[in-house]
Design an enzyme around this catalytic site. Structure first.
Site, mmCIF file in Angstrom:
data_model
loop_
_atom_site.group_PDB
_atom_site.id
_atom_site.type_symbol
_atom_site.label_atom_id
_atom_site.label_comp_id
_atom_site.label_asym_id
_atom_site.label_seq_id
_atom_site.Cartn_x
_atom_site.Cartn_y
_atom_site.Cartn_z
ATOM 1 N N VAL A 158 -57.331 10.945 -46.315
ATOM 2 C CA VAL A 158 -57.181 9.580 -46.840
ATOM 3 C C VAL A 158 -55.903 8.992 -46.260
ATOM 4 O O VAL A 158 -54.801 9.472 -46.558
ATOM 5 C CB VAL A 158 -57.106 9.577 -48.380
ATOM 6 C CG1 VAL A 158 -57.023 8.162 -48.898
ATOM 7 C CG2 VAL A 158 -58.304 10.282 -48.960
ATOM 8 N N ASP B 148 -52.241 17.012 -64.364
ATOM 9 C CA ASP B 148 -51.032 16.636 -63.625
ATOM 10 C C ASP B 148 -51.205 15.246 -63.025
ATOM 11 O O ASP B 148 -50.892 15.008 -61.854
ATOM 12 C CB ASP B 148 -50.760 17.667 -62.526
ATOM 13 C CG ASP B 148 -49.318 17.551 -62.003
ATOM 14 O OD1 ASP B 148 -48.489 16.912 -62.688
ATOM 15 O OD2 ASP B 148 -49.029 18.085 -60.911
#
Lengths: 227, 1059
Positions: B145, B190
Site C-alpha cells: 500500500v 493495537d
C-alpha cells in the site's frame, strides 16, 4: 527442588526421555480409560491410540495448556489433564466427522456414532482411572523404596500384599512365616505407615502446592476407591 | 471381631485403598512403550523445528526480489519486494531475528498472516502468501500500500479542524473495517493511527494484526461469516489463555492496560477507536503527556484530560458524544463493537449531510438575492468607472487569467482529493470535469510550464482513477445484478415447467458471461473460481442442474460437472451424481444421512432435494437441525421455509421467514414470499401489506403483484386483481401459471381475451397442462375441433414427459406427476372420442388402446375402443370391447350400453345380408332397411355402395339427422375415392356424389336447427371437422363451379351453429 508433575512435563517438553516415559506410563491408563469409555461405541475406537499420543503432545507442547496453567500458578493437575483429554477427544471427533464427509463415500461417512457425551459419567471414569493410577504408582514407589532399604522393608511390602492382596489375617501370616504375632502386627502397622508415606509423596508429585490440597485430594481419592 | 474393627474411619479408608493397590490382577500392566516412543519422536522433531507452527513447506521466498525496509513493527520488518511471477510490487514482512527462536512470537506472527489471509475486506491488506525463509524465519507477503499512515497525516495538520471532513471519512472507513473484523470474531488490540494506512487513492487499510486475538465467538456474527481458524485458534483453552499486556498506551483501554487478558474483547478496539477520534478532534489521543505517565493513566482509566479536550473541541455534540461513549473507562458502557460505532457514525454523517444540503440551499438563495442587489449597483457604477477600467484593462486581464488558472488547479486538486477519499464514480466524474477545465487553460497558453506539468500530472491521475472507479463500479453492479437475479430465481415459487426454470438460469449465467457453450471451458471455470460470487454461482448451478435434469440429461451433466469442479464438497457431489442418475432413492438416502455438522452447501442441497422428492417431513427435520447449527445460513433457512410451506405449517414458516427478512431486509423476494405465506395462512390484509413492502423495494417483483392479485380477487375486487395480474405478467411473462390465472379471471368477461391468456401460457411453457386443459375446453366451445385435439395431444405429451422421469426432482413435479396422470387419462379419453366423432377411427383405436394399457379397468377407454371398432365394421371385436365395458362399468349408462350392443349385433347380422345381396339377392326397399345396409357398407369400407344405398333410402322416405349425416359422409368419401369400391368411378360420377354429399350435408345442418344451441354448435363443428369432408372443407381447392355451392354450405353451418 521438589520433583512435581510440572517439572516432569517441562522435562518431557524438553525431550528428556525419562520424563516422557514416566509421564506417559503414569497417565496413559487414565487417558485411555477416558477415551475408551467415551468412544465405547462407534468407529472412533480405533483412534484411541492416536488420541492418547495427541494428548501427551499437547501436554508437552511449548506454550501448551499445561505449561500455561503452571505459569499462571494454577496447581491442580488432574482437572487440566481432563480438560486436555476432553478437548483432544472433541477435536478428534470433529476432524473425523469432517474427514468422513470429505473423503469417505457418503454412505459410511455418517457412520460415526455419537460419542457418549455424558460428561459427568466420563468425569467419574476419568477420576477412577486417575485414582487407580496413583495407587499403582504408590505401590511402585513403596516397592522401589523397600528395595533400597533392604530385605526387611521388602518383607513388609510382601506383608501388605498377603494381607490385602490374598486376604490373609495378620495372625495367619505370622503363622505362615513362623514369626511372633505381636512383632508381625508391629511390622504390619509400619508397612501401612510406609504405604501412606508413599501415597502422600505420589500425591505431592501430582498436586504440588499446599498440604491442605494434598489432604483434600487424598480424602477424595480414598472416597473414590472406597465408594 | 475383625482386625479392622478397632480402626478409625481414616484407617479403614486407607485399608480400602491398599486392598485396591494389592488386589491381584489377571491383566498385566499396560505397556505404553509404543506411545512413549511416538511421543518422544514427535517431541524431538518439534524441538528440531524450533517449535514453529506448521505451515506448508514453501521454497517460494527465493523468488521475491527484496528491496529496502519500509517499516518495522513489534515483531518484524517490512520490506518492499517484487513478485516476478505476477509482476507486482509487494510488501514482505519477515519475523525479526530476535524473535525467531521464540515459538510464541512465531505463532503470533503466522497468526497475523492467517488473519490477514482470511479477513477479506477492502480495509484489510490482503495477504498473498505465508511461508518460511531458507533461514527458518517465517515471512508473509501482502499487498503493497503506497501512501501515508494516519499518524503522519494527522501530524501535518496545523489545527485539529484542518481537513476535518477527510479525516472523519477515514475514521468511518476504519470503523467499518474493524466492525467487519469483530463480526468475524477478531479483535485487533493495537489500533492506532500508526497502524492505519491511507493510500494515494484514499483507500484506508488497517495494518499490523500481529496482536490480534481470535475470540471464541464473534461479537455480532455476520451472516455467512465463518469462524476464523489460525494457528492459535484450535482449543478454546488456548485462545482464552493467549495474550498478555500489549498495545500502545495512548490507545488502550484500562482493562487491556491492566493485563486483564480475558476481559479484552471487541470493546477494547472500540476504546481505541474513541482514542483515534479523540485525536482527530483534539489533536491528541486519549492519554497525552510524558511517556512514562501514559501506562499509569491507561491502567487507571484517567480520561479527565481527554474528556476536557473533547468538550472544547470544535465539533458537534453528537460527534463528541460518539467519542466520549467509545472512551468510557468501563467496557460495559462502550458500544458492543465497532459495527455499532460505525452505525452511530453513519447516522451522524447522514444527519450532517442533510443539514449541509439544507444550508447550501439557503446560502444559494441568499447569494441570489445579493447578486440582484450587486448587479444593480454594478450597472450604476459601471458608467462612472469605464474610463478607469479601460486604462487598466490589459494588465488586469493577465492577472485574472493567472488567478483563474490557479483556481482551476485548486479545484482540480480538491476534486482529486475528494474523489480519492470517497472513491465513488460521481465524485470521480466531477474530478474528470475539473481536469478538463484545468486542461483548457493549457490550450489557452496563458500559464507557465511548471503549472502545465502540474495540471497534466493531476489530470492524468484523475483519468486513471476515474477509469478504475468506473470499471470497479461496473463489476460491482454486474455482480450485484447477477446475485440479485439468482436470488430472485431461487426464491421464486417453483414453476411447473422446469425447462422454463432452466432457461431462466441459463439467461442469468449467460448475462454473467457463461453461455451454455462455455460450461466445459477451462477458462470459464478459472474465471468462476476467482469470482466474488463463486458460492452463489455454485448454488445457482445446482438450481440449474435440478431443473435441467428434467428434460436434458446431457446439459444437466455438463452443469453438474462444472459445479463439482467449482465446489469439491464430497457429499454435495454425491447428491449431484444421484440427481444426474435420476436416482431419487439414492439422493434421498444421501440427503437423509447428512447431519448439521455436514458442510452447509451439502445440507442446503440435501434439504432442497429431500423436499423436492416429496419427503418434506424428513427435509424439515434435517433443515431444522441445520439452521440451529448455521443460524445465519440464508438459503438453508429458505429451503426450510419452502418445505414448511409445502406441508402447510404456515406459522412455523412465517417464524423462519421473519429470520430471513432479518438476514436480507432489502430482498424483495423475501418479502414477497412472506406475503405469499401470509396469504396462505389466511391473513390477507397482512399479505397485502407485505406484498406492497416488497413492491416498494422492487416494483418489478412479479410474485408480490401475484399475491396482491389473489388478495384482491378474494375481496371481490376483480378489476384490481386483473390489473395486478397483468402487472405481474408484465414483469415475468414466462410464468405460465400467472397467464392461466389471468385467463381464468377473464373467462366470464371476455372469452377471447381469456383464450389469448391461455395461449400465452402455453407459449411460455409448452408443457403446462392446466393451460392446455383450459384451451381444449375453450377451443371446443367455439367449435375449433382441430385446436381442441391439438390441446389434448399436448396434454398427453406433457404428461408422458413428466411420467417418464422416475424420480421427481422437486415436490412440485411430484404433485404434478399425480395430477398429470389424471390429466393425461382424461385427455386421452376426450381425444379418442373426438377422433371417433370425426371419423378418424384408426387413430381413435390407437389412443384408446394406450389408455387401456395404462388403466385396463377403465370402462370409458373400453367404450371408446368399442365405438371405433364398431364404426370400422369390426363387430366381433367391438362386441368384445362392449363386454369389457359391461364388466368394468359400475352400472351407469347400462341402458345405452345394451342398446349399443343390440345395434352392433344387428349390424353384424347385416353383414350377412350384404353378402347375399352381393350374391344377387334383391335389396330391401324400405327406407330403414336400406339405411341399415348403407350404415354397414360404410363401416366396412364399401363407401360407393353405402352412398348408393343412402340415395335409395332417401328416395324411399325422409331420413333422420343421423341418416343424412352418414349419407353425406358416404357420398363425400365416395367422391374422394376413399373406399374399397371406388377405384372404377369416373370423375363425373365422383362430382355427382359430391353434389349429393353437399345436398345431404345441408339437410343434416338444417336438421340440427332443433338441437339446443350449445350442443348444436359442438355437434355441427364436429360434423364439419369429419375426415370425410377434408377435401371439401376448403372451397378454394374445389373446381370453380363447385366453390360457391360449398362456401354456402359452410356458411350455412356457421349460421346454424351460431344461432
Amino acid at each position: 527442588m521438589d520433583v512435581t508433575c510440572w517439572t516432569v512435563i517441562r522435562g518431557a517438553a524438553d525431550g528428556r526421555d525419562d520424563d516422557i516415559a514416566r509421564f506417559v506410563q503414569a497417565y496413559g491408563p487414565v487417558v485411555r480409560a477416558y477415551l475408551e469409555s467415551r468412544w465405547r461405541r462407534g468407529s472412533l475406537r480405533e483412534h484411541v491410540d492416536d488420541a492418547i499420543q495427541e494428548v501427551f503432545l499437547a501436554c508437552f507442547d511449548e506454550g501448551g495448556v499445561l505449561v500455561r496453567a503452571q505459569s499462571s500458578r494454577v496447581q491442580a493437575f488432574r482437572p487440566f489433564l481432563l480438560g486436555v483429554v476432553r478437548n483432544i477427544a472433541r477435536r478428534t471427533e470433529a476432524a473425523q466427522r469432517k474427514r468422513a464427509e470429505r473423503e469417505a463415500d457418503v454412505e459410511s461417512g455418517f457412520d460415526i456414532a455419537d460419542p457418549d457425551g455424558d460428561e459427568k459419567r466420563l468425569s467419574r471414569v476419568f477420576d477412577r482411572a486417575w485414582a487407580a493410577s496413583l495407587i499403582r504408582e504408590t505401590v511402585g514407589v513403596q516397592a522401589e523404596r523397600a528395595k533400597r532399604m533392604g530385605a526387611d522393608a521388602e518383607r513388609r511390602v510382601e506383608l501388605l500384599r498377603l494381607r490385602f492382596g490374598e486376604g490373609l489375617k495378620v495372625r495367619d501370616i505370622a503363622e505362615r512365616w513362623g514369626t511372633d504375632l505381636k512383632a508381625t502386627h508391629h511390622e504390619f502397622e509400619r508397612a501401612r505407615g510406609e504405604f501412606r508415606t508413599a501415597l502422600i509423596e505420589v500425591m505431592r508429585f501430582h498436586y504440588p502446592g499446599e498440604s491442605r490440597s494434598v489432604d483434600k485430594e487424598l480424602e477424595r481419592l480414598m472416597e473414590l476407591i472406597a465408594g | 471381631m475383625t482386625e479392622s474393627a478397632h480402626e478409625s474411619p481414616e484407617e479403614q479408608t486407607l485399608d480400602a485403598v491398599m486392598r485396591a493397590a494389592f488386589e491381584p490382577s489377571d491383566t498385566p500392566p499396560e505397556n505404553f512403550d509404543r506411545i512413549v516412543d511416538a511421543v518422544r519422536d514427535a517431541t524431538a522433531a518439534r524441538a528440531q523445528r524450533g517449535r514453529a507452527p506448521r505451515l506448508a513447506a514453501s521454497d517460494a521466498f527465493d523468488r521475491y526480489e527484496l528491496g529496502e525496509p519500509i517499516g518495522a513493527g513489534g515483531m518484524g520488518v517490512v520490506y518492499r519486494g517484487r513478485d516476478p511471477n505476477f509482476g507486482r510490487d509487494v510488501a514482505v514482512k519477515v519475523l525479526s531475528d530476535e524473535h525467531a527462536a521464540d515459538a510464541s512470537f512465531v505463532e503470533r506472527f503466522i497468526e497475523e498472516a492467517q488473519i490477514g489471509g482470511q479477513l477479506e475486506h477492502p480495509g484489510i491488506v490482503p495477504v498473498h502468501e505465508v511461508g518460511y525463509r531458507p533461514d527458518g524465519r517465517p515471512y508473509f507477503t501482502m499487498k503493497l500500500v503506497d501512501g501515508a499512515t494516519l499518524s503522519e497525516l494527522l501530524a501535518v495538520r496545523a489545527e485539529p479542524t484542518d481537513d476535518r471532513r477527510r479525516f472523519l471519512s477515514i475514521f468511518e472507513r476504519i470503523c467499518e473495517t474493524v466492525g467487519y473484523a469483530h463480526a468475524r470474531g477478531v479483535v485487533h488490540r493495537d489500533l492506532k493511527p500508526h497502524n492505519i494506512m491511507v493510500g494515494k487513492f484514499g483507500e484506508v487499510q488497517i495494518m499490523d494484526w500481529g496482536l490480534a486475538k481470535v475470540l471464541a465467538a464473534p461479537a455480532r456474527p455476520r451472516p455467512g461469516a465463518d469462524d476464523l481458524a489460525t494457528v492459535r485458534s484450535a482449543p478454546d483453552a488456548v485462545r482464552s489463555a493467549s495474550g498478555s499486556v500489549m498495545g500502545t498506551a495512548a490507545y488502550v483501554p484500562p482493562e487491556q492496560a491492566r493485563g486483564e487478558v480475558a476481559a479484552v474483547d471487541a470493546r477494547a478496539d472500540v476504546f481505541a477507536l474513541g482514542a483515534i477520534l479523540c485525536e482527530i478532534l483534539t489533536g491528541a489521543p486519549a492519554y497525552a503527556g510524558p511517556a512514562e505517565t501514559l501506562w499509569e493513566k491507561a491502567r487507571t482509566g484517567d480520561l479527565a484530560d481527554a474528556f476536557e479536550r473533547i468538550a472544547h473541541a470544535s465539533a458537534d455534540d453528537e460527534l463528541r458524544g460518539i467519542a466520549r461513549e467509545a472512551l468510557s473507562p468501563s467496557p460495559d458502557a462502550r458500544p458492543a463493537d465497532a459495527g455499532v460505532v460505525a452505525e452511530h457514525f453513519h447516522r451522524y454523517r447522514s444527519t450532517q449531510e442533510k443539514r449541509a444540503r439544507a444550508s447550501a440551499l439557503a446560502a444559494s438563495r441568499a447569494r441570489m438575492r445579493l447578486a440582484v442587489v450587486v448587479a444593480v449597483a454594478v450597472v450604476l457604477l459601471a458608467v462612472g468607472v469605464t474610463l478607469y477600467w479601460r486604462e487598466h484593462d490589459r494588465a488586469d486581464r493577465a492577472r485574472r487569467a493567472e488567478a483563474d488558472a490557479a483556481t482551476a488547479i485548486d479545484e482540480l486538486r480538491d476534486a482529486h482529493v475528494l474523489a480519492v477519499e470517497r472513491g465513488d464514480v460521481p465524485t470521480w466524474r466531477a474530478a474528470a470535469a475539473a481536469a478538463s477545465r484545468a486542461r483548457a487553460w493549457i490550450e489557452r497558453g496563458a500559464i507557465d510550464d511548471t503549472t502545465i506539468r502540474r495540471i497534466e500530472r493531476l489530470a492524468d491521475a484523475v483519468e486513471v482513477g476515474h477509469a478504475v472507479a468506473v470499471r470497479a463500479d461496473e463489476t460491482r453492479r454486474h455482480d450485484a445484478t447477477t446475485r440479485a437475479a439468482l436470488e430472485r430465481l431461487r426464491l421464486m415459487p417453483r414453476p411447473f415447467d422446469h425447462a422454463a426454470r432452466a432457461a431462466r438460469y441459463a439467461a442469468v449465467f449467460r448475462d454473467y458471461g457463461v453461455g451454455v457453450a462455455d460450461l466445459d471451458d477451462d477458462r470459464t471455470r478459472a474465471a468462476l473460481e476467482t469470482s466474488a460470487l463463486r458460492d452463489a454461482l455454485v448454488d445457482g448451478l445446482d438450481g440449474w442442474l435440478t431443473a435441467a435434469i428434467r428434460f436434458d440429461s446431457r446439459l444437466a451433466a455438463r452443469i453438474g460437472e462444472l459445479a463439482c469442479r467449482l465446489d469439491r464438497d464430497r457429499p454435495r457431489a454425491a447428491l449431484r451424481a444421484a440427481v444426474l442418475a435420476r436416482d431419487g432413492d439414492r439422493a434421498a438416502a444421501i440427503a437423509g444421512a447428512l447431519t448439521p455438522a455436514s458442510s452447509p452447501g451439502a445440507v442446503r442441497l440435501g434439504g432442497f432435494l429431500l423436499g423436492a422428492l416429496g419427503a418434506s417431513e424428513p427435509a424439515i427435520a434435517r433443515l431444522r437441525d441445520a439452521v440451529e447449527e448455521h443460524p445465519d445460513d440464508f438459503w438453508m433457512r429458505a429451503h426450510l421455509v419452502h418445505c414448511l410451506e409445502v406441508v402447510g405449517s404456515w406459522d412455523d414458516a412465517l417464524a423462519h421467514a421473519a429470520v430471513l427478512r432479518a438476514l436480507r431486509p432489502d430482498s424483495p423476494m423475501v418479502w414477497a414470499r412472506t406475503a405469499r405465506l401470509l396469504e396462505h395462512a389466511g391473513r390477507p390484509d397482512d399479505a397485502a401489506r407485505t406484498a406492497r413492502r416488497a413492491l416498494e423495494l422492487d416494483e418489478t417483483c412479479a410474485t408480490a403483484h401475484a399475491v396482491l392479485a389473489t388478495v384482491l380477487a378474494d375481496r371481490g375486487e376483480a378489476d384490481a386483481a386483473i390489473a395486478a395480474l397483468r402487472r405481474a405478467i408484465e414483469h415475468d411473462r414466462f410464468d405460465a401459471p400467472l397467464h392461466v390465472r389471468l385467463g381464468r379471471m377473464l373467462m366470464r368477461r371476455d372469452r377471447a381475451a381469456a383464450e389469448a391468456a391461455f395461449e400465452q401460457a402455453v407459449q411460455s411453457s409448452r408443457h403446462y397442462v392446466p393451460a392446455w386443459q383450459a384451451l381444449a375446453r375453450l377451443r371446443m366451445a367455439r367449435g375449433d375441433v382441430g385446436g381442441a385435439c391439438e390441446a389434448h395431444r399436448a396434454i398427453i405429451r406433457a404428461g408422458e414427459r413428466l411420467a417418464a422421469v422416475p424420480a421427481a426432482v422437486d415436490e412440485t413435479h411430484s404433485r404434478m406427476g399425480l395430477d398429470a396422470q389424471a390429466a393425461v387419462d382424461q385427455a386421452r379419453f376426450s381425444l379418442a372420442v373426438l377422433l371417433v366423432q370425426t371419423g378418424r377411427n384408426d387413430e381413435a383405436g390407437r389412443v384408446a388402446r394406450r389408455a387401456i394399457a395404462r388403466a385396463p379397468n377403465d370402462p370409458r377407454a373400453w367404450g371408446v375402443l368399442a365405438s371405433s371398432l364398431d364404426l370400422r365394421g369390426r363387430y366381433d371385436d367391438a362386441l368384445s370391447a362392449y363386454a369389457k365395458v359391461r364388466e368394468h362399468d359400475r352400472g351407469r349408462g347400462r341402458a345405452i350400453l345394451d342398446r349399443l350392443i343390440a345395434e352392433c349385433e344387428r349390424k353384424r347380422a347385416t353383414v350377412e345380408t350384404l353378402k347375399r345381396i352381393d350374391a344377387g339377392e334383391a335389396r330391401p326397399t324400405t327406407h330403414e332397411g336400406l339405411m341399415h345396409l348403407a350404415e354397414v357398407a360404410l363401416a366396412t369400407g364399401r363407401v360407393a355402395l353405402a352412398a348408393e344405398l343412402s340415395r335409395d333410402a332417401a328416395d324411399a322416405g325422409d331420413g333422420s339427422l343421423a341418416f343424412y349425416e352418414r349419407a353425406a359422409i358416404a357420398a363425400a368419401r365416395t367422391a374422394a375415392g376413399d373406399g374399397v369400391d371406388c377405384a372404377t368411378l369416373t370423375a363425373e360420377v365422383r362430382t355427382a356424389w359430391r353434389e349429393h354429399a353437399r345436398e345431404w350435408l345441408l339437410r343434416a345442418i338444417d336438421a340440427h336447427a332443433t338441437t339446443p344451441p350449445p350442443q348444436r354448435r359442438v355437434a355441427l363443428h364436429i360434423l364439419a371437422h369429419h375426415a370425410a369432408f377434408d377435401r371439401v372443407r376448403d372451397p378454394a381447392a374445389l373446381r370453380a363451379d363447385e366453390r360457391a355451392a360449398w362456401r354456402s354450405v359452410w356458411k350455412r353451418l356457421d349460421t346454424v351453429a351460431g344461432g
